[in-house]
Design an enzyme around this catalytic site. Structure first.
Site, mmCIF file in Angstrom:
data_model
loop_
_atom_site.group_PDB
_atom_site.id
_atom_site.type_symbol
_atom_site.label_atom_id
_atom_site.label_comp_id
_atom_site.label_asym_id
_atom_site.label_seq_id
_atom_site.Cartn_x
_atom_site.Cartn_y
_atom_site.Cartn_z
ATOM 1 N N GLU A 1 107.098 55.669 130.198
ATOM 2 C CA GLU A 1 106.653 53.979 130.607
ATOM 3 C C GLU A 1 107.107 53.631 131.684
ATOM 4 O O GLU A 1 108.170 52.537 131.140
ATOM 5 C CB GLU A 1 107.465 54.385 129.400
ATOM 6 C CG GLU A 1 106.724 54.845 128.263
ATOM 7 C CD GLU A 1 106.616 54.018 126.914
ATOM 8 O OE1 GLU A 1 106.750 52.797 126.559
ATOM 9 O OE2 GLU A 1 106.449 54.785 125.557
HETATM 10 N N1 COS Z 1 100.162 42.800 132.668
HETATM 11 C C1 COS Z 1 98.544 42.673 132.148
HETATM 12 N N2 COS Z 1 98.543 42.777 133.440
HETATM 13 C C2 COS Z 1 98.810 43.663 134.401
HETATM 14 C C3 COS Z 1 100.047 43.974 134.012
HETATM 15 C C4 COS Z 1 100.932 43.810 132.791
HETATM 16 N N3 COS Z 1 101.689 43.464 132.716
HETATM 17 N N4 COS Z 1 100.587 44.433 135.622
HETATM 18 C C5 COS Z 1 99.640 44.451 135.853
HETATM 19 N N5 COS Z 1 98.713 43.949 135.691
HETATM 20 C C6 COS Z 1 96.943 43.954 136.440
HETATM 21 C C7 COS Z 1 97.208 43.312 137.333
HETATM 22 O O1 COS Z 1 96.897 41.570 136.699
HETATM 23 C C8 COS Z 1 95.172 43.575 138.462
HETATM 24 O O2 COS Z 1 94.732 43.071 137.642
HETATM 25 P P1 COS Z 1 93.861 41.774 138.400
HETATM 26 O O3 COS Z 1 93.045 42.735 139.751
HETATM 27 O O4 COS Z 1 92.550 42.038 137.516
HETATM 28 O O5 COS Z 1 94.595 40.862 138.047
HETATM 29 C C9 COS Z 1 96.025 44.832 137.585
HETATM 30 O O6 COS Z 1 97.081 45.738 136.505
HETATM 31 C C10 COS Z 1 96.652 46.110 139.125
HETATM 32 O O7 COS Z 1 97.556 45.126 139.225
HETATM 33 P P2 COS Z 1 98.720 45.549 140.265
HETATM 34 O O8 COS Z 1 98.065 45.564 142.048
HETATM 35 O O9 COS Z 1 99.577 44.758 140.385
HETATM 36 O O10 COS Z 1 98.768 47.134 140.354
HETATM 37 P P3 COS Z 1 99.543 48.151 141.550
HETATM 38 O O11 COS Z 1 98.752 49.957 141.767
HETATM 39 O O12 COS Z 1 100.356 47.855 142.458
HETATM 40 O O13 COS Z 1 100.912 48.581 141.019
HETATM 41 C C11 COS Z 1 102.142 48.531 138.522
HETATM 42 C C12 COS Z 1 101.708 47.974 138.795
HETATM 43 C C13 COS Z 1 103.112 49.877 139.433
HETATM 44 C C14 COS Z 1 103.470 47.360 138.096
HETATM 45 C C15 COS Z 1 101.857 49.641 137.730
HETATM 46 O O14 COS Z 1 100.802 50.406 138.415
HETATM 47 C C16 COS Z 1 102.635 50.315 137.171
HETATM 48 O O15 COS Z 1 103.348 49.402 135.859
HETATM 49 N N6 COS Z 1 103.007 51.590 137.498
HETATM 50 C C17 COS Z 1 103.787 52.240 136.823
HETATM 51 C C18 COS Z 1 102.811 53.625 135.358
HETATM 52 C C19 COS Z 1 104.062 53.901 133.758
HETATM 53 O O16 COS Z 1 104.663 53.134 133.642
HETATM 54 N N7 COS Z 1 103.665 54.729 133.612
HETATM 55 C C20 COS Z 1 104.283 56.055 132.547
HETATM 56 C C21 COS Z 1 103.159 56.256 132.091
HETATM 57 S S1 COS Z 1 103.496 56.428 130.400
HETATM 58 S S2 COS Z 1 105.049 57.645 130.194
#
Ligand code: COS
Length: 379
Positions: free
Chosen positions: A363
């Site tokens: 997560e």
């Molecule tokens: N709530 C709502 N929207 C979100 C958000 C949140 N907490 N975090 C990011 N977003 C949205 C952003 O607003 C963006 O959308 P818009 O362009 O329409 O505004 C979109 O998601 C992409 O966000 P961002 O540009 O920040 O993406 P990145 O590729 O830089 O990655 C992270 C963001 C690294 C935070 C994300 O990819 C992440 O959480 N990765 C880990 C995933 C994970 O937990 N994997 C484990 C799987 S489950 S075991």
């Protein structure tokens, strides 16, 4: 700030503690060794209302707050983190996602059974090449008018073999990048949907982790959650809440190991006295206690933020980052306090140490939590 739990919260915490002692503890070593899914225990947790804790009772849930959920997660995880991750995924990722973003038909068809524990669910985001880099989805859901054609592979899916309902994140329109991703409800047994072999894991070995394979799977369009292109936001929002559940799991693992170390230190004698009388051990216990208490406040704060309708992306990420670090450090020290016995399965701390590691990975790894935290404080 009110640090006192309500009467109801105290009762729920006690119910989870009793359940963990009476039902989870007896078979926990065997389940870990044999990688045995806690089928009967999951059924009983469903009967106790632990599988749909925050879901509205009209959909079969318990209608409780996030803090109650966190208290249950903490107590279950002290004994069996394999059982608690099943609770966490079903509550935070599957039920919460469906209740918050699903339509009435989807809620009636799926949520009621999931929240009451008749069936369990799985959340399918990770892929062989898309874990932390979650926007790089290779699984495709091609729009075919009244249905999607699903192709691809998902990895490390909790409840992968035992779930009946799968929330699958997939790319529909590559050009639109993350805004072209959808989330689909997929039922077990659908043609072309195959469950891969079970993973042989370091920890949480009682939980059921599989890869999933989709080969021209037809998913009706009515099974899409939210608007077209909502899938990535759905994943991010559900994971933000999921991280509070995993933070509580980490807290429970740490607290469970600490309680065992404390008890053992008062029984085991060395150099003519109980080892707790040696400062080398007493100081370890002091550090553990302090860090666990600090982690607890972060976890409870994140839960309260969610309950009050405040933003919880930052507090949830901080809680997970810190609690998982404390889980890892505390369990290593708990093994050390136990000495040679710490290396032996019967004393439970070695399992807790193995179970702790995953809380820094799933997560969102600790590194991902630092991205979320740093972006939030710098924006
Ligand atoms: N709530 C709502 N929207 C979100 C958000 C949140 N907490 N975090 C990011 N977003 C949205 C952003 O607003 C963006 O959308 P818009 O362009 O329409 O505004 C979109 O998601 C992409 O966000 P961002 O540009 O920040 O993406 P990145 O590729 O830089 O990655 C992270 C963001 C690294 C935070 C994300 O990819 C992440 O959480 N990765 C880990 C995933 C994970 O937990 N994997 C484990 C799987 S489950 S075991």
């Amino acid at each position: 700030m009110d640090f006192n739990l309500t009467e109801e919260q105290l009762l729920i915490k006690q119910a989870a503690k009793d359940f963990a002692q009476n039902e989870l503890l007896p078979g926990v070593i065997e389940r870990d060794e044999l990688q045995k899914f806690p089928k009967n225990e999951v059924q009983k947790m469903g009967e106790l209302g632990f599988l749909g804790m925050m879901v509205d009772p009209k959909y079969g849930g318990s209608g409780l707050d996030t803090l109650s959920y966190v208290l249950v997660m903490e107590e279950l995880s002290k004994i069996d983190a394999s059982a608690s991750v099943i609770v966490s995924v079903n509550n935070s990722l599957v039920c919460w996602g469906l209740e918050t973003y699903g339509n009435e038909e989807q809620k009636e068809k799926y949520l009621t059974k999931l929240a009451s524990g008749q069936i369990i669910g799985a959340f399918c985001l990770s892929e062989p090449e898309a874990g932390s880099d979650a926007t790089s989805q290779k699984t495709t859901a091609i729009d075919q008018g009244d249905h999607y054609l699903l192709n691809g592979t998902k990895n490390w899916i909790t409840n992968g073999g035992t779930a009946d309902v799968y929330l699958v994140i997939a790319q529909t329109d590559k050009e639109k990048k993350h805004r072209g991703i959808n989330v689909l409800i997929l039922e077990k047994g659908t043609d072309g949907f195959e469950i891969g072999p079970k993973e042989n894991k370091l920890g949480i070995r009682g939980s059921d982790t599989h890869s999933l394979l989709f080969n021209d799977v037809i998913v009706p369009k009515k099974n899409r959650i939210g608007e077209d292109g909502f899938g990535f936001k759905f994943a991010m929002k559900t994971l933000a809440g999921g991280r509070i559940g995993i933070a509580a799991q980490a807290l429970g693992i740490a607290a469970g190991a600490y309680e065992l170390a404390l008890k053992y230190s008062k029984q085991r004698k060395a150099f003519g006295t109980e080892i707790s009388n040696h400062q080398a051990i007493a100081f370890k216990l002091a550090d553990m206690h302090t860090q666990i208490e600090a982690a607890r406040y972060l976890v409870y704060k994140a839960a309260c933020d969610k309950d009050k309708g405040h933003d919880y992306d930052l507090s949830g990420a901080m809680a997970k980052l810190y609690a998982s670090k404390v889980a890892m450090e505390t369990t290593v020290e708990a093994v050390q306090v136990h000495g040679g016995n710490g290396f032996v399965k019967e004393y439970h701390v070695e399992r807790l140490m193995r179970d702790a590691k995953i809380t820094q990975i799933y997560e969102g790894t600790s590194e991902i939590q630092k991205i979320v935290i740093s972006r939030s404080i710098l924006k």
